[in-house]
Design a protein around this motif. Structure first.
Motif: not given
Lengths: 595, 595
Positions: B243-250, B378-398
């Protein structure tokens, strides 16, 4: 109540208020004073050449050795808990000082004055560290230097020092803090050997070795009293010093290329400030820490050896304070790091020193020497001092510990050999660090693979022993395991694996009982492993129980929810567990070959 | 003999000859194939965004993440012992890779190609280390990372990663491997926040958090089958990516200043050579070692957790080989250090993966994505990846581990808290080293002050317990002491002091019996202390005896001459010793307040 011979003497238990006025001083008698005085005379005669020599070994001007033998002796007499320990420059610490200064950025040591200030800073940092350790009661830190590491380190230091002094004996230039640097440099310089210097050095060497062995018996045979013979034979290094200085002056050895001590400023130790440069302090922090710990260990060992002979007690935390004060004193009076020396303390003790006053008199003797004798030392050949050092340190070299540890435990042998080789090959600081690393790693390695025995009942008793060593009875459906180690992170996984494997070998198992008599602690990692073990056993339809859990361990387990999760029971004795849970007896397992 | 449920499955015990042809492959069925295929599809959907994101976290081009997910998966399938572990780039190892590259001399990393080659070299060194550890059976080394240290380290890493990704979410520049560098830089840059980028990031973040919690129940309520609902809800990150890649390109977000991934080279992973520069290798050696150990510990924990659910057994030395091969594979196919990931392995397991073939199919899926999809990214926003990482790693925090260890043992709490703070404050490598140092030091500190109990007879039994905890009988002239620790260098002196003090409290003593049931080893330092103790007691007219010495300890003592020197006897049980040596019973000592 009759005091046991091991009860601490009153001097160690005087009340807080009079801490600064030692009890020995209040009970000081004329007789004690005479004994202390004679001991001080002998030690002074021994210390003058040795102090000059150790300063040379540390790469410092000779007077630094004299100065380092005055204030520290006085301060130790005030604070220390040993009645015979003599504090001052010693061989190993002088070598470590040389290594510490040699490892500094050359930009920090532009001239001899800067070098001296750095050495004083080293004494100050080390003194402050010792004081801090004493105030925080961190004396236990010294126990991390294991006996094998100390033995390997001292022997290697002795060899390094003796090799390093060869350059003075040959009158060549060869620098280096380790054998791989030092030896090739010496060999390469061999053709430049200065014959006269070598001849002087060898003559002094021969005199010192022979007098050490034969002088006292000879003097006794010549009819001298034992005390006088003792004093005179201990004065052999002083004789070498006087004779070689006189010959050097008479024959103008300096003019023929023999290096001599040169002019030493006469007078009282200067009240001077060590360097306070923060860059220097940062670079000296690690060497100072190592010097503090090695010095403390050496000093306390000597003090305890001597105290045991008189049934006195050494207080390690007081020793830290006293050595700390001594080093701070050295730092502000032109000295360098000091500690309690083995040779001089034994001499002091054997010569009859009864109280720390002997140290005060010795300090006075050396002060006098510094005031009056220094001009006379101008022509003293450096080779005489080198020979003095070589003879002193070769008594440190002791390879027998390699054989002894080889026979007792290979891990200890590895620690000795590793420390020895690392010190020779890399120098004193890396050697010490490698040695401590090896001994810690070996300890952890051993405790990471604990001995776990399946136990069974010794017939007719309530005693449970290893099924592989004893003919014992086991029960259907019950597995008794004794873990011979405290459970902690380094062995948690190994224990888990072992229990899983042991359980897999016993089909139709209903109960596993862990006999915990040898488990002195369970840390959080091991607790998680126990939970995992209980969980896996539970899923396999097997209950986990504990027996003979020690009080402190039980207290802690009760603070977690493991005991509820475990499902099984906790029994006071293993026998109780077996009687409660066990099925039919199984035929006695024949013990396998002892192992 | 009926196999116990805990018996290792045949796959772990196949014979040496067929080691390279895993047994699961010989028994592979159509049904297993279908299950593996579905699991692979789900994991592939999850891995595509995650691989791109972790490469960004490691500071590498996005394709490095895809490449690192292909060869390692195939190699692990060949050598590994877990049926469900999924190997590839993971968050913590990516962070450690970024830290390792960030710590290099900038002269070694002149351009992106050099940086990539350094990352590949890191994977190669780490792979070789793991292989070596596997071949030398050094898997036990991993146990020195205690659970508290791992818990503190993982939580701190999660926080560091999440904080680091904020800069991508805000579209500002802020570098740093630790909070004290990172936080002020972020705060200073706050005014430069790019609004659109932040909006995209927050939207993706919200979608991921909400879908993780609510999507599956929602799909189920909409009437979808549970399996389909599961696959679709796991695909939420892929939906965000598309979705974010498509919007980014459009909407031409790149033209409005949003950073996008840009062009990714399409095609097979390049067969490329990592850097072999010796200077680089030397600088990477320590980071590679830490990455190897952390990766191995993480991977084995995941594998064991999953194996326990299926009663399989993980072979740590096989895991070392498999992870080593995986990293070497990553090094030669354009990847960077990899290990078994928690999230993807659990997803793989839950999705029904039965054999390592699931990993092979996943590798195929990612290869296909790399071949076909990269131009579309090509048009995938880096912010999408950053959000993916943040969600993945917050489950590590305990942080709950802080509370749990505080309740159980302060030493473990200190290890967690120390590792956590050191990692946050100093970065991952120093944090890990500090953590290991703290846990070793605390372990040694504890065992350097052993618990020593005076024991007496529990009336009517042959059992001897602590006089302070139980009402027991003691005998005139006999002191029984139980030392609750193996004797070694760190506690040798403390034991000596304790025994001397205990003896001093008991006048008219004739015998001291050390009950050795909790002494699992005696090293050379402790042997010297025992000799000193025996010597001092002997001089005071007291005999030293031992009871309940364990077999291995006795074997070793018999190799030294201590038993002859000791003078006293060795008794099989403490009761025997007391009956043989003891005098009159003394009145039962009332137990003091429990302590």
């Amino acid at each position: 109540m009759q005091p046991s011979p091991l009860t601490p003497k009153p001097k160690a238990s005087h009340d807080r208020g009079s801490r600064l006025l030692p009890s020995w001083l209040r009970a000081y008698s004329r007789d004690t004073g005479a004994r202390d005085g004679i001991a001080a005379l002998i030690v002074t005669l021994m210390l003058i050449p040795q102090s000059l020599a150790y300063a040379q070994l540390a790469g410092l001007p000779p007077q630094a050795g004299l100065y380092a033998s005055i204030a520290p002796l006085l301060l130790y007499a005030m604070f220390g808990s040993s009645s015979a320990l003599a504090v001052g420059p010693v061989a190993v610490i002088s070598l470590m000082t040389a290594a510490a200064l040699g490892g500094l950025d050359p930009a920090l040591l532009l001239d001899d004055a800067a070098r001296m200030q750095a050495a004083m800073a080293l004494a100050l940092i080390s003194g402050l560290m010792l004081l801090l350790m004493g105030l925080l009661r961190l004396g236990f830190l010294a126990s991390f230097l294991s006996h094998p590491v100390i033995a390997g380190f001292i022997t290697a230091s002795g060899l390094l020092i003796a090799t390093g002094q060869l350059k003075t004996l040959l009158n060549v230039r060869a620098e280096g803090q380790d054998l791989p640097t030092l030896l090739p440099a010496l060999i390469q310089q061999l053709p430049q050997t200065h014959g006269l210097t070598l001849a002087i050095g060898l003559a002094v060497l021969a005199w010192l070795v022979l007098s050490r062995r034969h002088l006292k018996p000879l003097l006794l045979r010549l009819g001298l009293g034992p005390r006088l013979a003792d004093i005179l034979s201990r004065a052999a290094p002083v004789v070498a010093l006087i004779a070689s200085t006189a010959l050097s002056q008479a024959l103008d050895w300096a003019g023929q290329g023999v290096k001599v001590v040169g002019s030493i400023p006469a007078g009282l130790p200067p009240l001077s400030l060590p360097s306070l440069d923060p860059t220097l302090w940062r670079e000296l922090a690690l060497p100072a820490l190592l010097i503090s710990i090695v010095g403390f260990v050496e000093s306390v060992s000597v003090a305890q050896t001597l105290a045991a002979k008189r049934r006195e007690r050494i207080l390690p935390d007081r020793e830290l304070i006293a050595l700390g004060a001594g080093n701070v004193g050295a730092a502000f009076s032109g000295g360098y790091p000091v500690t309690g020396g083995f040779a001089r303390s034994v001499v002091n003790f054997d010569a009859g020193a009864r109280t720390p006053a002997a140290g005060v008199y010795t300090a006075g003797g050396i002060l006098l020497a510094g005031l009056l004798l220094t001009p006379a030392l101008y022509h003293l050949p450096q080779a005489t001092l080198a020979a003095t050092i070589i003879v002193a340190v070769l008594s440190l070299v002791d390879f027998s510990v390699l054989r002894r540890t080889w026979g007792y435990a290979k891990a200890d042998f590895l620690a000795v050999a590793g420390t020895l080789l690392a010190t020779l090959g890399l120098g004193v600081e890396p050697g010490l660090i490698v040695g401590v690393g090896i001994s810690l790693a070996l300890h952890l390695y051993r405790s990471s693979r604990p001995h776990i025995a399946e136990v069974g009942q010794v017939p007719g008793t309530e005693s449970y022993r290893n099924v592989q060593r004893h003919a014992v009875l086991t029960r259907e459906g019950l597995l008794g395991l004794r873990i011979d180690e405290s459970l902690y992170f380094a062995n948690a996984r190994a224990v888990e694996d072992h229990i899983n494997a042991a359980v897999a070998q016993h089909p139709e198992l209903r109960h596993v009982v862990l006999q915990c008599s040898a488990i002195n602690a369970i840390d959080a990692s091991a607790l998680e492993s126990l939970e995992a073990i209980a969980h896996r056993l539970h899923e396999a339809g097997i209950a986990l129980h504990l027996s003979e859990v020690k009080g402190p361990v039980m207290d802690r387990l009760q603070r977690s929810d493991f005991l509820q999760q475990m499902g099984g029971q906790v029994f006071l004795t293993h026998h109780q567990a077996v009687c409660t849970l066990g099925g039919e007896f199984r035929p006695s397992t024949p013990p396998a070959a002892a192992g």
